[in-house]
Motif scaffolding. Structure first.
Motif, mmCIF file in Angstrom:
data_model
loop_
_atom_site.group_PDB
_atom_site.id
_atom_site.type_symbol
_atom_site.label_atom_id
_atom_site.label_comp_id
_atom_site.label_asym_id
_atom_site.label_seq_id
_atom_site.Cartn_x
_atom_site.Cartn_y
_atom_site.Cartn_z
ATOM 1 N N LEU A 141 71.120 17.297 25.497
ATOM 2 C CA LEU A 141 69.685 17.572 25.346
ATOM 3 C C LEU A 141 68.912 17.056 26.556
ATOM 4 C CD1 LEU A 141 68.942 16.766 21.587
ATOM 5 C CD2 LEU A 141 69.336 18.993 22.637
ATOM 6 N N LYS A 142 69.304 15.868 27.059
ATOM 7 C CA LYS A 142 68.624 15.300 28.221
ATOM 8 C C LYS A 142 68.748 16.218 29.430
ATOM 9 C CE LYS A 142 70.529 12.716 31.106
ATOM 10 N NZ LYS A 142 71.265 11.691 31.872
ATOM 11 N N VAL A 143 69.936 16.771 29.644
ATOM 12 C CA VAL A 143 70.143 17.652 30.801
ATOM 13 C C VAL A 143 69.291 18.907 30.654
ATOM 14 C CG1 VAL A 143 71.829 18.918 32.176
ATOM 15 C CG2 VAL A 143 72.463 16.747 31.146
ATOM 16 N N PHE A 144 69.206 19.454 29.437
ATOM 17 C CA PHE A 144 68.323 20.606 29.219
ATOM 18 C C PHE A 144 66.873 20.230 29.504
ATOM 19 C CE2 PHE A 144 71.798 22.637 26.795
ATOM 20 C CZ PHE A 144 71.680 23.921 27.287
ATOM 21 N N ASN A 145 66.448 19.035 29.065
ATOM 22 C CA ASN A 145 65.078 18.558 29.296
ATOM 23 C C ASN A 145 64.707 18.540 30.770
ATOM 24 O OD1 ASN A 145 64.822 15.893 26.761
ATOM 25 N ND2 ASN A 145 64.869 18.083 26.544
ATOM 26 N N HIS A 146 65.641 18.149 31.617
ATOM 27 C CA HIS A 146 65.313 17.843 33.010
ATOM 28 C C HIS A 146 65.842 18.839 34.039
ATOM 29 C CE1 HIS A 146 63.548 13.936 32.048
ATOM 30 N NE2 HIS A 146 64.517 13.798 31.173
ATOM 31 N N TYR B 232 64.061 25.313 19.192
ATOM 32 C CA TYR B 232 64.257 23.946 18.721
ATOM 33 C C TYR B 232 64.863 23.032 19.792
ATOM 34 C CZ TYR B 232 63.485 26.472 14.432
ATOM 35 O OH TYR B 232 62.931 27.286 13.469
ATOM 36 N N ILE B 233 64.934 23.516 21.034
ATOM 37 C CA ILE B 233 65.441 22.714 22.150
ATOM 38 C C ILE B 233 64.391 22.740 23.264
ATOM 39 C CG2 ILE B 233 67.272 22.393 23.847
ATOM 40 C CD1 ILE B 233 68.287 22.033 21.038
ATOM 41 N N PHE B 234 64.091 21.589 23.852
ATOM 42 C CA PHE B 234 63.112 21.506 24.927
ATOM 43 C C PHE B 234 63.810 21.569 26.287
ATOM 44 C CE2 PHE B 234 60.837 19.623 21.398
ATOM 45 C CZ PHE B 234 59.565 20.155 21.535
ATOM 46 N N THR B 235 63.383 22.518 27.116
ATOM 47 C CA THR B 235 63.937 22.662 28.457
ATOM 48 C C THR B 235 62.992 22.039 29.485
ATOM 49 O OG1 THR B 235 62.859 24.785 28.859
ATOM 50 C CG2 THR B 235 65.028 24.843 27.803
ATOM 51 N N LYS B 236 63.452 22.014 30.715
ATOM 52 C CA LYS B 236 62.616 21.505 31.815
ATOM 53 C C LYS B 236 61.309 22.307 31.897
ATOM 54 C CE LYS B 236 62.581 21.410 36.864
ATOM 55 N NZ LYS B 236 63.342 21.770 38.073
ATOM 56 N N PHE B 237 61.399 23.621 31.750
ATOM 57 C CA PHE B 237 60.218 24.483 31.816
ATOM 58 C C PHE B 237 59.227 24.111 30.720
ATOM 59 C CE2 PHE B 237 58.215 28.734 30.912
ATOM 60 C CZ PHE B 237 57.482 28.807 32.077
ATOM 61 N N ASP B 238 59.739 23.873 29.510
ATOM 62 C CA ASP B 238 58.878 23.444 28.397
ATOM 63 C C ASP B 238 58.133 22.161 28.732
ATOM 64 O OD1 ASP B 238 59.716 25.569 26.801
ATOM 65 O OD2 ASP B 238 61.320 24.419 25.871
#
Length: 334
Positions: free
Chosen positions: A29-34, A111-117
């Protein structure tokens, strides 16, 4: 570093048998976030192994195969607040030798937060001007999604030992402001994945009390025990009162896992662009430079060099001196 998790995903069972799977889940999830703009990331098998937090220094292919199998297992998730049921896996993983491509299925993406989000949420919070594309996405999707944002501290969750302690930490984190958590007992059993055979007494003794003891030992929360009235009333909900303890200076263990193939290429480009005069540096490179500076400042001097060395490839002593000077790291030839 903070990891963004959707409130509904946080309140669902994630069906993992042990804490190494929880480590992998929040690590991905962290990698998707950033680092993901499109719901796709790339890792190596060795990086997934490192995310798990397994103490054995010897890499084992068989365990990595098990991690991948569990991360992609098909489940059914009931999001009661929305009246939605999702069946399938949260992640789809393709393998090519040691390279992994991890994708979020379209129906799971809300339901998943990406860097763009996160970029758009930050701009909206600061009341910065959005592009037409960003504004359309904000109005159609992200405004509602941003209200479900839960932030957990990477160093804290990786430092907590035990699956139940990690899950209790994740459940309590959104309620730090009030210090009061309440959930129906059946939902709590489901989210914590408590064995059906456990009575309420065993649930308290073997899961809740031990998880609370671990969180107090790590000096994250202090739990307030309130006296209960006598009698045999039926217990229908779990109530937990707690307060936050002062933040400890915990090394950010996740910084050791930041050697991702995609961002290494971007940072190489950043270094080349710095040396080219009269050329515009892309906004992504500027953002990554600021990100690297910010993250390295949060680390002690002894950890900064290791963090930067993992991200930026160097060949000569001069390269090392330049990087250390730019990011404020003490340099000493050993």
């Amino acid at each position: 570093m903070k990891i963004a998790i959707h409130r509904e995903i946080n309140r669902l069972p994630i069906y993992f048998q042990d804490e190494i799977m929880v480590n992998c889940f929040v690590g991905i999830l962290k990698v998707f976030n950033h680092f993901s703009d499109d719901g796709i990331i790339q890792l190596t098998k060795k990086e997934l192994w490192e995310m798990s937090g397994i103490q054995d220094p010897k890499y084992r292919e068989d365990i990595v195969k098990t991690l991948i199998k569990e991360l992609t297992r098909s489940r059914t998730y009931e999001i009661k607040e929305e009246g939605t049921t999702l069946s399938g896996s949260v992640f789809i993983i393709s393998q090519n030798g040691d390279e992994l491509k991890i994708e979020i299925p379209k129906l799971m993406q809300p339901y998943i937060f990406t860097k763009f989000d996160k970029q758009i949420i930050n701009k909206a919070d600061k009341k910065e001007k959005l592009t037409l594309k960003e504004l359309d996405y904000w109005d159609s999707t992200l405004r509602k999604k941003s209200k479900e944002l839960v932030l957990i501290e990477e160093a804290e969750i990786l430092g907590v030992k035990g699956k139940y302690a990690k899950r209790l930490y994740m459940l309590l984190k959104p309620f730090e402001g009030t210090g009061y958590f309440v959930m129906g007992i059946e939902q709590f059993r489901s989210v914590m994945e408590v064995p059906e055979a456990y009575s309420l007494a065993i649930l308290n003794r073997n899961i809740i009390n031990k998880a609370q003891a671990e969180l107090e030992k790590k000096e994250i929360f202090e739990f307030i025990v309130e006296s209960k009235g006598k009698g045999r009333r039926k217990i229908e909900k779990i109530e937990i009162n707690f307060k936050i303890l002062p933040t400890k200076n915990i090394d950010n263990k996740a910084s050791k896992n930041r050697k991702k193939s995609k961002d290494v290429k971007v940072l190489e480009t950043m270094k080349e662009a710095k040396n080219r005069e009269n050329e515009n540096i892309s906004s992504e490179i500027i953002e990554l430079r600021e990100y690297a500076k910010k993250e390295s400042k949060n680390l002690p001097q002894s950890k900064r060099f290791e963090f930067l060395a993992r991200l930026i490839p160097v060949k000569t002593v001069q390269d090392i001196e330049e990087i250390c000077k730019e990011f404020g790291v003490n340099f000493e030839v050993r």
